[in-house]
Design an enzyme around this catalytic site. Structure first.
Site, PDB file in Angstrom:
ATOM      1  N   ASP A 209       0.921  -1.114  -0.017  1.00 32.19           N
ATOM      2  CA  ASP A 209      -0.018   0.003   0.170  1.00 32.19           C
ATOM      3  C   ASP A 209       0.880   1.200   0.076  1.00 32.19           C
ATOM      4  O   ASP A 209       1.281   1.594   1.147  1.00 32.19           O
ATOM      5  CB  ASP A 209      -0.965   0.069   1.282  1.00 32.19           C
ATOM      6  N   HIS A 214       0.307   7.883   4.035  1.00 31.83           N
ATOM      7  CA  HIS A 214       1.045   7.149   5.137  1.00 31.83           C
ATOM      8  C   HIS A 214       2.525   7.656   5.141  1.00 31.83           C
ATOM      9  O   HIS A 214       3.211   7.165   5.994  1.00 31.83           O
ATOM     10  CB  HIS A 214       0.956   5.746   5.003  1.00 31.83           C
ATOM     11  N   ILE A 229      -0.491   9.171   8.531  1.00 34.43           N
ATOM     12  CA  ILE A 229      -1.232   7.940   9.819  1.00 34.43           C
ATOM     13  C   ILE A 229      -0.686   6.689   9.405  1.00 34.43           C
ATOM     14  O   ILE A 229      -0.195   6.163   8.332  1.00 34.43           O
ATOM     15  CB  ILE A 229      -2.530   8.104   9.723  1.00 34.43           C
ATOM     16  N   GLY A 232      -4.698   1.453   8.434  1.00 30.79           N
ATOM     17  CA  GLY A 232      -5.674   0.685   8.932  1.00 30.79           C
ATOM     18  C   GLY A 232      -5.622  -0.603   8.952  1.00 30.79           C
ATOM     19  O   GLY A 232      -5.506  -1.353  10.125  1.00 30.79           O
TER      20      GLY A 232
END
Length: 314
Positions: A209, A214, A229, A232
């Site tokens: 990803d 991120h 961040i 998830g």
């Protein structure tokens, strides 16, 4: 891999009839033990090099070398299934930084091999109007490309901000498409705590990803965040790792399915506390993940189904 690439004009609003059942991808992917080890490291496994339980997932010469089951969530990024939502003729143009992973469910039918050749078929199951955005429910079937056996089903719910309001008020969906999980009001039966590293997202993104949300502060700001961040699905994998370690006696085959809802962002460097509770049956564990520094629940509605008999501590 074949994708639907016909020329079409993007609609101004979501057109559900052009979304439901739309095939996002049908293709193949190969992986090796290097990929499974990198995934385990991306979750923070073997930060203690003397933890022999983690060596099972990070050292290929271990007698019981195996794969963390949540490795199976990566196929959606190794094949660009989720980003292909943008290509659906029923989805309007949107900024990719406004796309968030809302919820996820993984169901396992066989143990994940340490290397493999997979076929992945994905489609949009349905799109829900949430007012402020749209929840795109995707379903991905992963097969062993050589035997045709079904290995896993991934069911991510992708929330795209800013494209809601396409249905009449009486047809909008309030909240999640799934009922809330009632977590017992008591101390957890099992706890697993993992302190993430400040560079956790930078390492985890190498598993597939590469969303700049991120890693790039400017792109994170476009998404409404003060800093990059954590993925998830990294939190999701840490929860799965904790359940396997604390409940299943570190036996990856003990996990049959796992699901949860991403309820608040995690900043790399924060600590995650996986709080696990015995369910109504021996096969069920209810869980939530709390960010220790803020006290907020970052992964809610957690349910794990276990395979029994197992060495589960139940």
């Amino acid at each position: 891999m074949a994708f639907q690439t016909e020329n079409f004009s993007k609609p101004e609003k979501v057109v559900p009839s052009l979304c439901d059942g739309y095939v996002l991808g049908n293709g193949y992917v190969e992986y090796t033990s290097r990929d499974t080890i990198l995934y385990a490291l991306g979750l923070g496994a073997s930060e203690d090099p003397m933890d022999r339980r983690d060596l099972r997932y990070t050292y290929e010469n271990s007698e019981d070398f195996g794969v963390l089951p949540t490795f199976a969530v990566l196929v959606q990024f190794l094949l660009p299934q989720v980003t292909s939502v943008h290509d659906c003729p029923g989805i309007p143009e949107f900024n990719p930084m406004l796309l968030l992973h809302g919820e996820h469910k993984l169901t396992l039918f066989k143990s994940i091999p340490t290397e493999g050749h997979l076929r992945v078929v994905s489609k949009i199951r349905k799109v829900e109007d949430k007012g402020s955005g749209a929840l795109v429910n995707i379903q991905l079937h992963t097969y062993d490309a050589d035997t045709g056996e079904l290995l896993t089903i991934n069911e991510p719910g992708i929330f795209v901000r800013g494209i809601g309001g396409f249905l009449p008020a009486d047809r909008k969906s309030a909240g999640s498409s799934k009922p809330s999980v009632l977590i017992p009001d008591k101390e957890p039966d099992f706890v697993y705590t993992k302190k993430t590293s400040a560079s956790q997202a930078i390492l985890y993104r190498l598993t597939g990803d590469r969303n700049p949300l991120h890693i790039d502060p400017d792109m994170a700001a476009v998404g409404g965040f003060e800093r990059p961040i954590l993925h998830g699905l990294c939190t999701f994998g840490i929860a799965g790792h904790g359940i396997i370690k604390e409940v299943c006696d570190n036996e990856p085959a003990g996990l049959r399915s796992i699901e949860g809802r991403f309820s608040s962002p995690v900043v790399p460097g924060q600590s995650l506390r996986v709080e696990m509770f015995k369910g109504n049956s021996k096969e069920t564990i209810l869980f939530q993940v709390r960010t220790v520094e803020t006290g907020k629940i970052c992964l809610s509605n957690g349910v794990a189904q276990l395979n029994v008999p197992t060495n589960a501590k139940l």
